[in-house]
Write a protein that holds these residues in place. Structure first.
Motif, PDB file in Angstrom:
ATOM      1  N   LYS A 120      43.726  46.824  38.098  1.00 34.97           N
ATOM      2  CA  LYS A 120      45.026  47.390  38.476  1.00 34.97           C
ATOM      3  C   LYS A 120      45.169  47.542  39.991  1.00 34.97           C
ATOM      4  CE  LYS A 120      45.194  50.064  34.180  1.00 34.97           C
ATOM      5  NZ  LYS A 120      45.150  51.429  33.587  1.00 34.97           N
ATOM      6  N   MET A 121      44.056  47.475  40.720  1.00 34.09           N
ATOM      7  CA  MET A 121      44.085  47.698  42.159  1.00 34.09           C
ATOM      8  C   MET A 121      44.032  46.390  42.941  1.00 34.09           C
ATOM      9  SD  MET A 121      41.755  51.185  42.424  1.00 34.09           S
ATOM     10  CE  MET A 121      40.409  50.253  43.003  1.00 34.09           C
ATOM     11  N   ARG A 122      44.502  45.310  42.354  1.00 33.82           N
ATOM     12  CA  ARG A 122      44.385  44.007  42.998  1.00 33.82           C
ATOM     13  C   ARG A 122      45.295  43.840  44.206  1.00 33.82           C
ATOM     14  NH1 ARG A 122      44.388  39.471  38.420  1.00 33.82           N
ATOM     15  NH2 ARG A 122      44.661  38.183  40.285  1.00 33.82           N
ATOM     16  N   THR A 123      46.218  44.765  44.419  1.00 39.15           N
ATOM     17  CA  THR A 123      47.024  44.718  45.646  1.00 39.15           C
ATOM     18  C   THR A 123      46.224  45.208  46.848  1.00 39.15           C
ATOM     19  OG1 THR A 123      47.919  46.917  45.165  1.00 39.15           O
ATOM     20  CG2 THR A 123      49.216  45.008  44.433  1.00 39.15           C
ATOM     21  N   GLU A 128      36.888  43.951  46.768  1.00 37.79           N
ATOM     22  CA  GLU A 128      36.537  42.811  45.924  1.00 37.79           C
ATOM     23  C   GLU A 128      37.455  42.797  44.708  1.00 37.79           C
ATOM     24  OE1 GLU A 128      32.280  41.506  44.189  1.00 37.79           O
ATOM     25  OE2 GLU A 128      33.009  43.433  43.478  1.00 37.79           O
ATOM     26  N   GLN A 129      38.094  41.671  44.453  1.00 37.25           N
ATOM     27  CA  GLN A 129      39.063  41.583  43.371  1.00 37.25           C
ATOM     28  C   GLN A 129      38.378  41.423  42.017  1.00 37.25           C
ATOM     29  OE1 GLN A 129      42.875  41.485  44.234  1.00 37.25           O
ATOM     30  NE2 GLN A 129      41.567  42.716  45.556  1.00 37.25           N
ATOM     31  N   THR A 130      38.905  42.116  41.018  1.00 37.44           N
ATOM     32  CA  THR A 130      38.422  41.994  39.641  1.00 37.44           C
ATOM     33  C   THR A 130      39.553  41.420  38.813  1.00 37.44           C
ATOM     34  OG1 THR A 130      36.959  43.903  39.916  1.00 37.44           O
ATOM     35  CG2 THR A 130      37.461  43.225  37.657  1.00 37.44           C
ATOM     36  N   TYR A 131      39.274  40.339  38.073  1.00 35.76           N
ATOM     37  CA  TYR A 131      40.325  39.604  37.384  1.00 35.76           C
ATOM     38  C   TYR A 131      40.418  39.890  35.887  1.00 35.76           C
ATOM     39  CZ  TYR A 131      39.867  36.834  41.672  1.00 35.76           C
ATOM     40  OH  TYR A 131      39.783  36.425  42.984  1.00 35.76           O
ATOM     41  N   GLU A 132      39.267  40.108  35.257  1.00 32.49           N
ATOM     42  CA  GLU A 132      39.268  40.227  33.794  1.00 32.49           C
ATOM     43  C   GLU A 132      38.003  40.937  33.358  1.00 32.49           C
ATOM     44  OE1 GLU A 132      39.773  37.401  29.803  1.00 32.49           O
ATOM     45  OE2 GLU A 132      39.295  36.462  31.721  1.00 32.49           O
ATOM     46  N   THR A 139      27.784  42.944  24.703  1.00 26.45           N
ATOM     47  CA  THR A 139      27.903  43.624  25.990  1.00 26.45           C
ATOM     48  C   THR A 139      29.283  43.326  26.568  1.00 26.45           C
ATOM     49  OG1 THR A 139      26.833  44.016  28.109  1.00 26.45           O
ATOM     50  CG2 THR A 139      26.835  41.739  27.335  1.00 26.45           C
ATOM     51  N   SER A 140      29.441  43.571  27.865  1.00 29.39           N
ATOM     52  CA  SER A 140      30.733  43.337  28.506  1.00 29.39           C
ATOM     53  C   SER A 140      30.529  42.578  29.812  1.00 29.39           C
ATOM     54  CB  SER A 140      31.440  44.670  28.782  1.00 29.39           C
ATOM     55  OG  SER A 140      32.690  44.463  29.419  1.00 29.39           O
ATOM     56  N   TYR A 141      31.543  41.793  30.185  1.00 31.69           N
ATOM     57  CA  TYR A 141      31.529  41.010  31.414  1.00 31.69           C
ATOM     58  C   TYR A 141      32.794  41.279  32.221  1.00 31.69           C
ATOM     59  CZ  TYR A 141      27.862  38.458  28.984  1.00 31.69           C
ATOM     60  OH  TYR A 141      26.708  38.138  28.308  1.00 31.69           O
ATOM     61  N   ALA A 142      32.619  41.355  33.533  1.00 30.99           N
ATOM     62  CA  ALA A 142      33.756  41.472  34.440  1.00 30.99           C
ATOM     63  C   ALA A 142      33.769  40.232  35.328  1.00 30.99           C
ATOM     64  CB  ALA A 142      33.655  42.738  35.283  1.00 30.99           C
ATOM     65  N   ILE A 143      34.918  39.593  35.427  1.00 26.05           N
ATOM     66  CA  ILE A 143      35.078  38.410  36.266  1.00 26.05           C
ATOM     67  C   ILE A 143      35.649  38.858  37.601  1.00 26.05           C
ATOM     68  CG2 ILE A 143      36.089  36.125  36.474  1.00 26.05           C
ATOM     69  CD1 ILE A 143      34.086  36.514  34.136  1.00 26.05           C
ATOM     70  N   LYS A 144      34.953  38.505  38.665  1.00 28.33           N
ATOM     71  CA  LYS A 144      35.293  39.009  39.993  1.00 28.33           C
ATOM     72  C   LYS A 144      35.438  37.875  41.004  1.00 28.33           C
ATOM     73  CE  LYS A 144      33.008  43.471  39.261  1.00 28.33           C
ATOM     74  NZ  LYS A 144      34.118  44.372  39.621  1.00 28.33           N
ATOM     75  N   GLU A 145      36.064  38.231  42.095  1.00 35.12           N
ATOM     76  CA  GLU A 145      36.241  37.313  43.223  1.00 35.12           C
ATOM     77  C   GLU A 145      34.883  36.906  43.801  1.00 35.12           C
ATOM     78  OE1 GLU A 145      38.462  37.633  47.597  1.00 35.12           O
ATOM     79  OE2 GLU A 145      38.062  39.434  46.413  1.00 35.12           O
ATOM     80  N   HIS A 146      34.758  35.632  44.113  1.00 35.01           N
ATOM     81  CA  HIS A 146      33.580  35.165  44.847  1.00 35.01           C
ATOM     82  C   HIS A 146      33.923  35.151  46.329  1.00 35.01           C
ATOM     83  CE1 HIS A 146      29.997  33.014  45.999  1.00 35.01           C
ATOM     84  NE2 HIS A 146      30.734  32.083  46.581  1.00 35.01           N
TER      85      HIS A 146
END
Length: 240
Positions: A120-123, A128-132, A139-146
């Motif tokens: 929600k804080m991608r603005t 570091e951006q988190t997409y999904e 378990t759980s995975y978070a997809i983030k900006e490289h």
């Protein structure tokens, strides 16, 4: 969905059928611990897993590739190794240690809630951006900006530890404003240091390596990661 191009699991660039990557020098025969996801694992039929980059008590970060949009990403896996292990049956699932089910689930919820808030804080572009975030393999995975760049610690070393005021102001003003806005979301990083701030190739600062609170405090269910000299007094292992 499959990737028809061969990619280096060290940098995720497309390469020919060679053992050593001509871009990053990664040797495709480099052993990867069985505790980590197998290289070239596909998550959610979309995210190609590369080599592990960083690990702490919360989990593992891997370089990855988003086949849907043809972009390099980072994949953060919730993997508190004091509470679970990787299955040895080839399934890649995490197996929760006996008696640790409640702690594992509670921290899993913390992990997902943290990353859902970060989405929600991608603005706030200095973070570091988190997409999904999604669940798979128990378990759980978070997809983030490289982020292609260097740690602030390395940047300071390259500049002999000395930055002028004008450069410092330009670097830090956007980041400090974003941190102020982040706190309005009730998110605390708890690990801001030259190791968790990266300088991008365009000369901007990015705050990275967000973790659940338990990974930034001593005497919790998982191994803590404390940045000495930058942690609050209550985080310090020297606190009696």
């Amino acid at each position: 969905m499959g990737d028809t191009k061969r990619r280096c699991i060290g940098c995720m660039k497309e390469i020919d059928d060679v053992r050593v990557c001509p871009y990053c020098g990664f040797d495709d025969e480099t052993p990867i611990s069985k505790d980590y996801l197998r290289p070239r694992t596909l998550l959610k039929d979309r995210y190609l897993v590369g080599k592990p980059l960083r690990y702490n008590g919360e989990g593992v970060s891997y370089i990855g590739y988003d086949l849907s949009i043809d972009a390099i990403v980072e994949i953060r896996e919730y993997f508190p190794d004091q509470l679970c292990t990787r299955s040895d049956d080839g399934s890649q699932e995490l197996v929760i240690n006996q008696g640790c089910e409640t702690q594992f689930k509670a921290l899993l919820i913390d992990f997902m809630e943290l990353n859902e808030t970060l989405i929600k804080m991608r603005t706030l572009t200095s973070l570091e951006q988190t997409y999904e975030v999604f669940e798979e393999n128990n378990t759980s995975y978070a997809i983030k900006e490289h982020i292609a760049g260097v740690q602030l610690a390395q940047y300071l070393q390259d500049h002999a530890g000395d930055l002028g005021w004008d450069e410092t102001f330009v670097l830090f003003e956007p980041l400090l404003k974003n941190i102020q806005a982040m706190h309005a979301y009730q998110i605390l990083h708890r690990g801001i240091s030259p190791e968790t701030i990266r300088v991008t190739k365009s000369g901007e600062l990015k705050l990275c390596d967000f973790c659940i609170a338990s990974a930034r405090n001593i005497k919790t269910e998982i191994s803590s990661q404390i940045y000495l000299g930058y942690a609050a007094p209550e985080q310090s292992p020297d606190k009696s």
